[in-house]
Design an enzyme around this catalytic site. Structure first.
Site, PDB file in Angstrom:
ATOM      1  N   SER A   1       0.811  -1.214   0.000  1.00 27.68           N
ATOM      2  CA  SER A   1       0.000   0.000   0.000  1.00 27.68           C
ATOM      3  C   SER A   1       0.850   1.272   0.000  1.00 27.68           C
ATOM      4  CB  SER A   1      -0.952  -0.047   1.201  1.00 27.68           C
ATOM      5  OG  SER A   1      -1.903   0.989   1.137  1.00 27.68           O
TER       6      SER A   1
ATOM      7  N   ASP B   1      10.274   5.546 -10.254  1.00 26.46           N
ATOM      8  CA  ASP B   1       9.931   6.246 -11.489  1.00 26.46           C
ATOM      9  C   ASP B   1      10.735   7.527 -11.674  1.00 26.46           C
ATOM     10  OD1 ASP B   1       8.179   4.241 -12.043  1.00 26.46           O
ATOM     11  OD2 ASP B   1       6.370   5.477 -12.020  1.00 26.46           O
TER      12      ASP B   1
ATOM     13  N   LYS C   1      -0.789  -4.048  -3.361  1.00 27.93           N
ATOM     14  CA  LYS C   1      -2.085  -3.448  -3.005  1.00 27.93           C
ATOM     15  C   LYS C   1      -2.116  -2.028  -3.555  1.00 27.93           C
ATOM     16  CE  LYS C   1      -5.128  -2.070   0.780  1.00 27.93           C
ATOM     17  NZ  LYS C   1      -5.197  -0.648   0.369  1.00 27.93           N
TER      18      LYS C   1
END
Length: 425
Positions: free
Chosen positions: A289, A300, A314
């Site tokens: 999460s 990224d 998740k």
């Protein structure tokens, strides 16, 4: 039964009167399931072998409806709603474990560090078969949470099937107050700081900034190892503010629900607390999460090298909606996406370097690998002042951590070499 049907009919007429030109066939289809529900409710209420109140029947129906949606949507009773608020505020009573319902099985996502569950050897991926001798097969997630939690000093007996085990184990765990110290740190070498986040509650960013500020008072930070292993997640805003500490500009994460126009972007902003040193992040299957939001943003943006194993996966966002009677519902309302537009729901974040953890040969359970005590906390009260003995103890602590953790050893070597690696690029 007639009264119930009459109320449904009145409601149908009201909806028709305010709807934009609906057809009669559409409305008939829409309210037919409600009529069927009303009929079943009336039949059960008057004919079931035991007397059950209408409120209990409706509550159970709501529970079933929500829990059929996905493993994370659920009904919260008044007590459940209160407990959830306590769990994100920094302290509650229980055994310290994050669980989920997957395909009807109660699964351990991650035990919280320094808690009874962690010390009892529960691990990510364990299946909880029974709670105090009662099967978990037909109970809801919140019912399981309620049964596991309890007053400090009382025991709960869990029947656990460990991953790859063929026989279940019964584990007796004594409940305790679970204070969530979510940010912990340890100097590994001069200028290299190990920073572990155990979960994302209301205090996480503040505690992390304090740990960094305390270290910077007497040292020059040269490199950072961020440890998100076995961090089950928590609050979205805390994940964003943690990532924002290491990313000075650009998108951190965005969430999007069924309506594409509902997209919400969370961006980084330059601030005084920004940390720009070389960085390695440790992840594993217990990183879930909010941990995955941070890991995905760092990856990224090419801000950190990720080492370890694929994360939990998740990628959904739950909204807690309070109801008028003090209860609430936890409803999955959106998916979150990394800055590159990738959803990690059921996929997870892959590390840049896949490097599984290998437990020390002398301790396959390795339950003390991340144990911190009062003496390990930043700015703890010293017994005999700040002296060479205290420095030697800290160095010995770091050495023991490195000796028992192959992923951490690799992380240390890489964070020291990152400046040179970037030069080669």
């Amino acid at each position: 039964m007639r009264k119930t049907l009459w109320l449904v009919a009145i409601l149908a007429l009201f909806v028709i009167s305010v709807a934009p030109q609906p057809t009669e066939a559409v409305n008939e289809d829409r309210f037919e399931p409600l009529r069927r529900f009303s009929q079943v409710l009336d039949l059960v209420e008057h004919n079931y072998v035991k007397d059950i109140s209408r409120k209990e029947l409706v509550d159970d129906a709501v529970k079933g409806m929500l829990e059929q949606l996905d493993p994370h949507s659920t009904f919260l009773s008044t007590d459940d709603f209160k407990e959830m608020q306590e769990a994100t505020s920094g302290e509650f009573s229980g055994i310290g474990i994050e669980i989920s319902m997957e395909k009807g099985r109660l699964i351990v996502i991650s035990p919280i560090e320094d808690t009874p569950a962690y010390k009892a050897g529960l691990k990510a991926g364990d299946i909880i078969l029974e709670i105090n001798g009662e099967s978990t097969q037909s109970i809801s997630l919140m019912e399981a949470v309620s049964k596991i939690r309890g007053k400090r000093g009382t025991d709960v007996i869990l029947t656990i099937l460990h991953k790859d085990a063929t026989k279940p184990d019964k584990v007796t765990i004594t409940r305790d107050t679970i204070p969530i110290i979510s940010a912990k740190s340890q100097e590994l070498e001069d200028g290299i700081l190990y920073l572990r986040l155990t979960r994302f509650n209301e205090n996480t960013t503040r505690e992390m900034h304090k740990a960094l500020a305390d270290y910077n008072k007497d040292h020059t930070l040269k490199g950072l190892i961020l440890d998100l292993r076995n961090n089950p997640g928590g609050l979205l805003k805390q994940a964003v503010s943690v990532a924002d500490t290491f990313i000075d500009k650009g998108l951190i994460v965005y969430i999007e629900g069924r309506d594409k126009a509902s997209r919400m972007d969370y961006d980084a902003a330059e601030q005084a607390t920004d940390v720009n040193v070389p960085m390695v992040t440790l992840i594993n299957a217990g990183s879930a999460s909010a941990s995955e939001i941070v890991a995905g943003a760092l990856k990224d943006h090419d801000r950190s090298l990720l080492i370890g194993e694929r994360t939990f996966g998740k990628g959904s966002v739950q909204t807690i909606i309070p109801m008028a009677d003090g209860s609430g519902i936890k409803l999955t309302t959106a998916l979150y996406y990394t800055p590159s537009g990738r959803s990690i729901q059921a996929e997870g974040i892959d590390p840049d370097i896949l490097y599984p953890f290998v437990a020390p040969a002398d301790d396959k359970d390795d339950t003390d690998r991340f144990i911190f005590r009062e003496k390990d906390l930043n700015r703890h009260l010293e017994n005999n002042g700040h002296d060479t003995k205290a420095i030697a103890e800290r160095n010995e602590k770091a050495k023991k951590m490195l000796d028992r953790d192959n992923q951490l050893r690799l992380g240390l070597q890489l964070v020291k070499g990152l400046p040179r690696i970037k030069e080669i690029k």
